[in-house]
Design a protein around this motif. Structure first.
Motif, PDB file in Angstrom:
ATOM      1  N   UNK A   1      47.993  79.705   7.264  1.00 49.70           N
ATOM      2  CA  UNK A   1      47.228  80.836   7.451  1.00 49.70           C
ATOM      3  C   UNK A   1      48.130  81.628   8.612  1.00 49.70           C
ATOM      4  N   UNK A   2      48.899  81.314   9.310  1.00 47.09           N
ATOM      5  CA  UNK A   2      49.464  82.233  10.264  1.00 47.09           C
ATOM      6  C   UNK A   2      50.468  82.650   9.390  1.00 47.09           C
ATOM      7  N   UNK A   3      51.289  82.356   8.554  1.00 41.26           N
ATOM      8  CA  UNK A   3      52.325  82.801   7.611  1.00 41.26           C
ATOM      9  C   UNK A   3      51.676  83.968   6.597  1.00 41.26           C
ATOM     10  N   UNK A   4      50.583  83.890   6.277  1.00 42.21           N
ATOM     11  CA  UNK A   4      49.831  84.868   5.498  1.00 42.21           C
ATOM     12  C   UNK A   4      49.312  85.924   6.222  1.00 42.21           C
ATOM     13  N   UNK A   5      48.773  85.784   7.522  1.00 46.63           N
ATOM     14  CA  UNK A   5      48.519  86.799   8.138  1.00 46.63           C
ATOM     15  C   UNK A   5      49.669  87.609   8.604  1.00 46.63           C
ATOM     16  N   UNK A   6      50.621  86.891   9.007  1.00 43.21           N
ATOM     17  CA  UNK A   6      51.933  87.575   9.530  1.00 43.21           C
ATOM     18  C   UNK A   6      52.289  88.411   8.335  1.00 43.21           C
ATOM     19  N   UNK A   7      52.389  88.058   6.850  1.00 42.65           N
ATOM     20  CA  UNK A   7      52.895  88.680   5.743  1.00 42.65           C
ATOM     21  C   UNK A   7      52.243  90.098   5.755  1.00 42.65           C
ATOM     22  N   UNK A   8      50.951  90.045   5.746  1.00 41.55           N
ATOM     23  CA  UNK A   8      50.045  91.190   5.942  1.00 41.55           C
ATOM     24  C   UNK A   8      50.460  92.119   6.902  1.00 41.55           C
TER      25      UNK A   8
END
Length: 476
Positions: A457-464
């Motif tokens: 979840x953290x990685x996906x949010x940070x990719x945004x």
């Protein structure tokens, strides 16, 4: 007017939209989600009696730059009062189990656990760790997780610990998954220090820095291991959605599946079932294969790379039992593929988030996870598998592994189709190739989401966040 279309309303698309709304450069954001709800795999069932069950991620880690970034977002959304933290001293953090040779084994922890032999391992783990410092650095720019762990720590740890970890985190096969892309911290430790131990102790090159806000600072001070929200993790995408609706900048469209995208003189034409939308730039948070089917057929190199990213299906079976029925206290137990190829693990939800239990009468909530890379082999085609079969398998597992003799008082089965991308060896080259194609052809297209730069979840949010910063930095 600069308009940006965000394809996909999961947490990646919502996060990108959230960061876009913070910029004065963007005056219009159009979010297109094919389903009837936003949030993607962050999906919680809230029963009328107050019980909460998670059908996807259930706890989010607070550590590191990406963890701080998510907590800063949670703070900004006004959710700090709903945080349910779990500290490193909590039983769910300290006690994690493996089911090997028909028995539950507590994973070694602390110095004493490293110094003595702890089943199912045949020797003290400290011996493997000490020997690791002397192992030569690997050749080549990537290898499988199983190969890496075998080489540095021994085959037994690869066969049992790494295998189980990869099944629990990625629902994947450690003999195929990329060390560089799935576990970059450990890969970089070897690259920069020649040793996992030295890399973790001394650092392994430059790292991301996100200044921690009040909530992230609190997580460090209180030594959080993970966190959730009082009404389940779906509260996070719900709060982002509410924030976007109030922004005046964002148009949110449900049941708006993207059929085709095509370049136009001013940017893009996005073809939907019932019309066409124009945008200057596209941020795609779609799964890689879904994006590939919408691209112009002439973009063969990009389409092929997208199609080569595999995904796995996971059966998530939520169970509730009356009373306290667990023989041990901990996070749950994982299962190596040598023990049961179809079962990934069992999570003891009631132990780490008892606040999600029903408020009256003692109960125990468990989640059984099955399938992953082995779904088709064990259960057959996902579309042909019945929920009854999966429920029967899950309850039989709980009975055999945990000695539970009573049937569940409540259950729910979810077959999460293609939910976790698999970063096979060479994944980093594939992603580099995609972004190189986009840059070379001057495409107004950004790629975010779990298909590329991390599945958490953290990685996906940070990719945004990263995509928006790169986009706005380019003067769009």
């Amino acid at each position: 007017m600069r308009s940006i279309a965000v394809l996909g309303g999961g947490i990646g698309g919502l996060a990108a939209s959230y960061y876009l709304c913070k910029s004065l450069q963007v005056t219009k954001v159009i979010v297109l989600e094919s389903s009837s709800r936003f949030g993607g795999w962050l999906w919680s069932t809230r029963r009328s009696d107050g019980a909460v069950f998670e059908h996807g991620p259930r706890g989010i880690r607070p550590a590191g730059a990406v963890g701080h970034n998510t907590l800063n977002m949670v703070d900004d959304l006004g959710l700090a009062g709903e945080i349910l933290p779990i500290t490193h001293s909590h039983a769910a953090s300290k006690n994690r189990y493996l089911y090997v040779n028909g028995q539950l084994h507590r994973m070694p922890s602390g110095i004493s656990g490293l110094l003595r032999r702890v089943p199912p391992f045949s020797r003290p783990l400290l011996l493997s760790v000490a020997k690791e410092i002397l192992v030569k650095k690997g050749v080549g720019d990537d290898e499988s997780i199983h190969s890496f762990v075998s080489r540095r720590l021994g085959k037994e740890l690869a066969d049992i610990a790494a295998d189980s970890l990869c099944r629990g985190v990625f629902a994947g096969d450690c003999r195929k998954l990329s060390m560089r892309s799935c576990l970059p911290l450990f890969y970089n430790a070897e690259q920069h220090r020649g040793s996992l131990l030295l890399g973790l102790m001394l650092g392994s090159g430059p790292s991301l820095v996100v200044p921690p806000g009040p909530l992230a600072q609190r997580s460090v001070k209180e030594s959080w291991a993970q966190w959730s929200l009082s009404r389940g993790v779906e509260s996070l995408p719900e709060s982002i959605t509410n924030s976007l609706q109030q922004s005046g900048t964002v148009q949110l469209h449900r049941e708006a599946a993207v059929k085709q995208i095509s370049p136009s003189a001013s940017g893009w034409k996005i073809h939907l079932e019932d019309g066409v939308i124009s945008a200057d730039h596209i941020i795609s948070a779609l799964p890689a294969k879904a994006l590939s089917s919408a691209l112009p057929s002439t973009w063969i190199p990009l389409i092929q790379e997208l199609q080569d990213i595999s995904t796995v299906t996971v059966a998530v079976v939520n169970l509730e039992y009356d009373g306290s029925i667990l023989p041990v206290t901990g996070f749950g137990h994982l299962v190596p593929s040598s023990e049961d190829r179809g079962l990934l693990g069992v999570v003891y939800d009631s132990v780490f988030f008892p606040q999600h239990n029903r408020p009256t009468g003692q109960s125990t909530r468990l989640t059984v996870m099955m399938g992953g890379a082995w779904f088709q082999e064990v259960f057959g085609a996902p579309e042909a598998v019945t929920e009854e079969l999966l429920l029967a398998k899950a309850t039989e597992i709980v009975s055999r592994h945990l000695g539970v003799t009573i049937p569940p008082s409540w259950s729910r089965v979810a077959i999460q189709r293609d939910c976790i991308p698999q970063y096979y060896q060479g994944h980093f080259r594939r992603v580099e190739s995609m972004r190189s194609f986009i840059k070379k052809n001057s495409l107004s297209l950004s790629l975010v989401g779990s298909s590329y730069d991390g599945v958490s979840v953290n990685d996906v949010i940070f990719s945004g966040r990263t995509a928006v910063e790169e986009l706005l930095g380019s003067g769009v």
